[in-house]
Design a protein around this motif. Structure first.
Motif, PDB file in Angstrom:
ATOM      1  N   SER A 188       4.163  19.500 -11.549  1.00 21.55           N
ATOM      2  CA  SER A 188       5.311  20.287 -12.021  1.00 21.55           C
ATOM      3  C   SER A 188       5.248  20.546 -13.512  1.00 21.55           C
ATOM      4  O   SER A 188       5.838  21.511 -13.986  1.00 21.55           O
ATOM      5  N   SER A 189       4.517  19.701 -14.264  1.00 22.96           N
ATOM      6  CA  SER A 189       4.446  19.942 -15.710  1.00 22.96           C
ATOM      7  C   SER A 189       3.385  20.969 -16.057  1.00 22.96           C
ATOM      8  O   SER A 189       3.424  21.576 -17.116  1.00 22.96           O
ATOM      9  N   GLU A 247       0.839  -1.206   0.000  1.00 16.40           N
ATOM     10  CA  GLU A 247       0.000   0.000   0.000  1.00 16.40           C
ATOM     11  C   GLU A 247       0.875   1.257   0.000  1.00 16.40           C
ATOM     12  O   GLU A 247       0.610   2.228  -0.707  1.00 16.40           O
ATOM     13  N   ILE A 283      -3.503   0.624  -9.492  1.00 13.62           N
ATOM     14  CA  ILE A 283      -2.950   1.119  -8.214  1.00 13.62           C
ATOM     15  C   ILE A 283      -4.075   1.365  -7.213  1.00 13.62           C
ATOM     16  O   ILE A 283      -3.985   1.006  -6.041  1.00 13.62           O
ATOM     17  N   ARG A 299       3.881   1.533  -1.198  1.00 18.37           N
ATOM     18  CA  ARG A 299       4.479   1.656  -2.518  1.00 18.37           C
ATOM     19  C   ARG A 299       3.457   2.245  -3.511  1.00 18.37           C
ATOM     20  O   ARG A 299       3.781   3.126  -4.302  1.00 18.37           O
ATOM     21  N   ALA A 300       2.206   1.767  -3.432  1.00 19.24           N
ATOM     22  CA  ALA A 300       1.161   2.260  -4.346  1.00 19.24           C
ATOM     23  C   ALA A 300       0.868   3.733  -4.081  1.00 19.24           C
ATOM     24  O   ALA A 300       0.724   4.526  -5.021  1.00 19.24           O
ATOM     25  N   LEU A 301       0.831   4.109  -2.800  1.00 19.70           N
ATOM     26  CA  LEU A 301       0.580   5.520  -2.458  1.00 19.70           C
ATOM     27  C   LEU A 301       1.746   6.395  -2.917  1.00 19.70           C
ATOM     28  O   LEU A 301       1.547   7.517  -3.396  1.00 19.70           O
ATOM     29  N   GLY A 302       2.958   5.854  -2.793  1.00 18.41           N
ATOM     30  CA  GLY A 302       4.148   6.577  -3.260  1.00 18.41           C
ATOM     31  C   GLY A 302       4.088   6.804  -4.761  1.00 18.41           C
ATOM     32  O   GLY A 302       4.437   7.886  -5.253  1.00 18.41           O
ATOM     33  N   THR A 303       3.624   5.786  -5.481  1.00 14.91           N
ATOM     34  CA  THR A 303       3.497   5.909  -6.943  1.00 14.91           C
ATOM     35  C   THR A 303       2.466   6.973  -7.296  1.00 14.91           C
ATOM     36  O   THR A 303       2.686   7.803  -8.181  1.00 14.91           O
ATOM     37  N   LEU A 304       1.350   6.967  -6.579  1.00 13.94           N
ATOM     38  CA  LEU A 304       0.301   7.980  -6.829  1.00 13.94           C
ATOM     39  C   LEU A 304       0.839   9.385  -6.555  1.00 13.94           C
ATOM     40  O   LEU A 304       0.581  10.317  -7.324  1.00 13.94           O
ATOM     41  N   LEU A 322      11.987  18.701 -16.544  1.00 12.79           N
ATOM     42  CA  LEU A 322      11.005  18.235 -15.554  1.00 12.79           C
ATOM     43  C   LEU A 322      11.538  17.077 -14.720  1.00 12.79           C
ATOM     44  O   LEU A 322      11.309  17.023 -13.515  1.00 12.79           O
ATOM     45  N   PHE A 323      12.228  16.143 -15.381  1.00 12.52           N
ATOM     46  CA  PHE A 323      12.630  14.925 -14.663  1.00 12.52           C
ATOM     47  C   PHE A 323      14.123  14.879 -14.365  1.00 12.52           C
ATOM     48  O   PHE A 323      14.621  13.860 -13.891  1.00 12.52           O
ATOM     49  N   ILE A 358      -4.635  -0.332  -3.501  1.00 10.01           N
ATOM     50  CA  ILE A 358      -4.820   0.427  -2.255  1.00 10.01           C
ATOM     51  C   ILE A 358      -6.123   0.005  -1.561  1.00 10.01           C
ATOM     52  O   ILE A 358      -6.148  -0.259  -0.364  1.00 10.01           O
ATOM     53  N   ARG A 387       9.872   4.632 -13.197  1.00 13.76           N
ATOM     54  CA  ARG A 387       9.589   5.997 -12.711  1.00 13.76           C
ATOM     55  C   ARG A 387       9.570   7.076 -13.807  1.00 13.76           C
ATOM     56  O   ARG A 387       8.610   7.820 -13.918  1.00 13.76           O
ATOM     57  N   MET A 410      -1.435  15.527 -19.112  1.00 18.44           N
ATOM     58  CA  MET A 410      -1.969  16.825 -18.679  1.00 18.44           C
ATOM     59  C   MET A 410      -1.642  17.957 -19.648  1.00 18.44           C
ATOM     60  O   MET A 410      -2.104  19.069 -19.472  1.00 18.44           O
ATOM     61  N   ASN A 411      -0.767  17.696 -20.606  1.00 19.64           N
ATOM     62  CA  ASN A 411      -0.355  18.739 -21.556  1.00 19.64           C
ATOM     63  C   ASN A 411      -0.552  18.220 -22.978  1.00 19.64           C
ATOM     64  O   ASN A 411      -0.300  17.043 -23.242  1.00 19.64           O
ATOM     65  N   SER A 438       2.474  10.748 -17.307  1.00 21.13           N
ATOM     66  CA  SER A 438       1.608  11.602 -16.477  1.00 21.13           C
ATOM     67  C   SER A 438       1.666  13.047 -16.962  1.00 21.13           C
ATOM     68  O   SER A 438       0.629  13.717 -17.072  1.00 21.13           O
ATOM     69  N   TYR A 442       3.921  10.318  -6.769  1.00 19.02           N
ATOM     70  CA  TYR A 442       4.871  10.642  -7.833  1.00 19.02           C
ATOM     71  C   TYR A 442       4.124  11.118  -9.091  1.00 19.02           C
ATOM     72  O   TYR A 442       4.522  12.101  -9.721  1.00 19.02           O
ATOM     73  N   ILE A 443       3.023  10.435  -9.414  1.00 12.32           N
ATOM     74  CA  ILE A 443       2.213  10.836 -10.581  1.00 12.32           C
ATOM     75  C   ILE A 443       1.697  12.258 -10.369  1.00 12.32           C
ATOM     76  O   ILE A 443       1.764  13.110 -11.259  1.00 12.32           O
ATOM     77  N   SER A 487       4.444  14.758 -10.825  1.00 14.71           N
ATOM     78  CA  SER A 487       4.805  14.908 -12.246  1.00 14.71           C
ATOM     79  C   SER A 487       3.801  15.803 -12.950  1.00 14.71           C
ATOM     80  O   SER A 487       4.167  16.695 -13.718  1.00 14.71           O
ATOM     81  N   ILE A 488       2.516  15.559 -12.680  1.00 14.03           N
ATOM     82  CA  ILE A 488       1.459  16.362 -13.303  1.00 14.03           C
ATOM     83  C   ILE A 488       1.562  17.800 -12.821  1.00 14.03           C
ATOM     84  O   ILE A 488       1.514  18.744 -13.608  1.00 14.03           O
ATOM     85  N   THR A 502      -5.775  -3.552  -0.053  1.00 11.90           N
ATOM     86  CA  THR A 502      -4.950  -3.626   1.166  1.00 11.90           C
ATOM     87  C   THR A 502      -5.644  -2.960   2.345  1.00 11.90           C
ATOM     88  O   THR A 502      -5.456  -3.354   3.488  1.00 11.90           O
TER      89      THR A 502
END
Lengths: 200, 100
Positions: A26-27, A10, B90, A12-17, B37-38, B94, B14, B25-26, B21, A19-20, A23-24, B97
């Motif tokens: 900052s872009s 869980e 994902i 790890r999954a929350l960490g991935t979310l 960005l990365f 969640i 990653r 959005m763009n 992602s 991160y997404i 990313s969104i 779990t």
């Protein structure tokens, strides 16, 4: 070095979310440097002090308009420097959106300044400036990064509130309200935004 | 398709997940924008972007601007669906779990 303890799926999954989301964020969002707010606030405080001197009091609209011009230039330069330092100088999407959100209310403020000044209604200028600047900040806050969005949104709302007060309070209080808004609010929120940048 | 039992290993990495992602959005992002960005090197980003392109998740347009090469990336319909599927996966992990 890898940890000996397994990471729960869980987490790890929350960490991935997260991160997404980053990313969104900052872009599609823009980072506003706290220093820009602080410097703009100092300019506002100087204008407030200058316009409170009896000798200069009659020239307060000119003093504040000059201060507005100087603060805009310094604020823009600091934002451009921040973009260059973060390697986003070529990344104009969020900057364009930020300007599109900021400019309409500022343009309306500029037009109303000329109209009210020519109509000898200078007493309405402080309320108009604070109200429209607050609307501009509120609107622009929506395209800033998540760590500063709430702060800028709150600052915009406080500017709007001060603008409304300026319309109903006597003219004697106008310089104090302008100083409170363009001076104190900028400095305080500039400091908070700067701290949130470091925390992020 | 790079999916194993609903879990897309191509997007799992990653940088590739970040690229997908950001592009979702763009409308489009250039190579240099993605690099900034990365915080990735040219070689690293190029390799990841190529993998996504080969899978049909992103499309790439190369052109010249002021005599300098410019590479623009866009997410495709297949890529958008793959990203949504990954997010649903994902979310399901969640929920499962938390129920357990």
């Amino acid at each position: 070095m890898q940890s000996d303890f397994p990471i729960p799926i869980e987490t790890r999954a929350l960490g991935t979310l997260a991160y997404i989301r980053r990313s969104i964020d900052s872009s599609a969002s823009m980072a506003v440097p706290g220093m820009a707010g602080i410097v703009m606030g100092v300019v506002g405080l100087l204008a407030s002090v200058l316009s409170s001197f009896p000798h200069w009091a009659a020239h307060w609209p000119r003093i504040w308009m000059c201060a507005g011009g100087v603060a805009s230039l310094v604020g823009s330069a600091l934002m451009a420097r921040e973009a260059a330092q973060s390697g986003h100088a070529r990344y104009l999407g969020p900057v364009r959106k930020f300007m599109l959100c900021l400019c309409p209310a500022l343009f309306a403020g500029g037009v109303l300044t000329v109209v009210l000044w020519r109509a000898h209604l200078e007493g309405l200028l402080p309320g108009t400036w604070l109200l429209l600047y607050g609307c501009a900040v509120l609107s622009a806050s929506t395209v800033t990064i998540a760590s500063t969005m709430r702060l800028l949104c709150t600052m915009g709302a406080l500017f709007v509130t001060l603008g409304l007060f300026a319309f109903v309070l006597p003219a004697a209080s106008h310089m104090a309200i302008l100083g409170l808004g363009f001076g104190v609010l900028h400095v305080v929120f500039g400091y908070l935004v700067g701290n949130s940048d470091h925390a992020a | 398709m790079n999916a194993e039992g609903g879990f897309d290993r191509l997007i799992y990495e990653r940088v590739r997940l970040g690229i997908m992602s950001a592009l979702a959005m763009n409308d489009e992002l250039t190579f240099n924008e993605l690099k900034a960005l990365f915080n990735a090197s040219d070689g690293n980003l190029g390799a990841h972007a190529r993998k996504l392109e080969e899978a049909g998740y992103v499309e790439c347009t190369k052109s010249f601007e002021a005599r300098r090469p410019k590479t623009i990336y866009r997410i495709t319909g297949i890529g958008r669906k793959a990203l949504l599927r990954y997010l649903e996966h994902i979310e399901a992990v969640i929920k499962a779990t938390r129920r357990a």
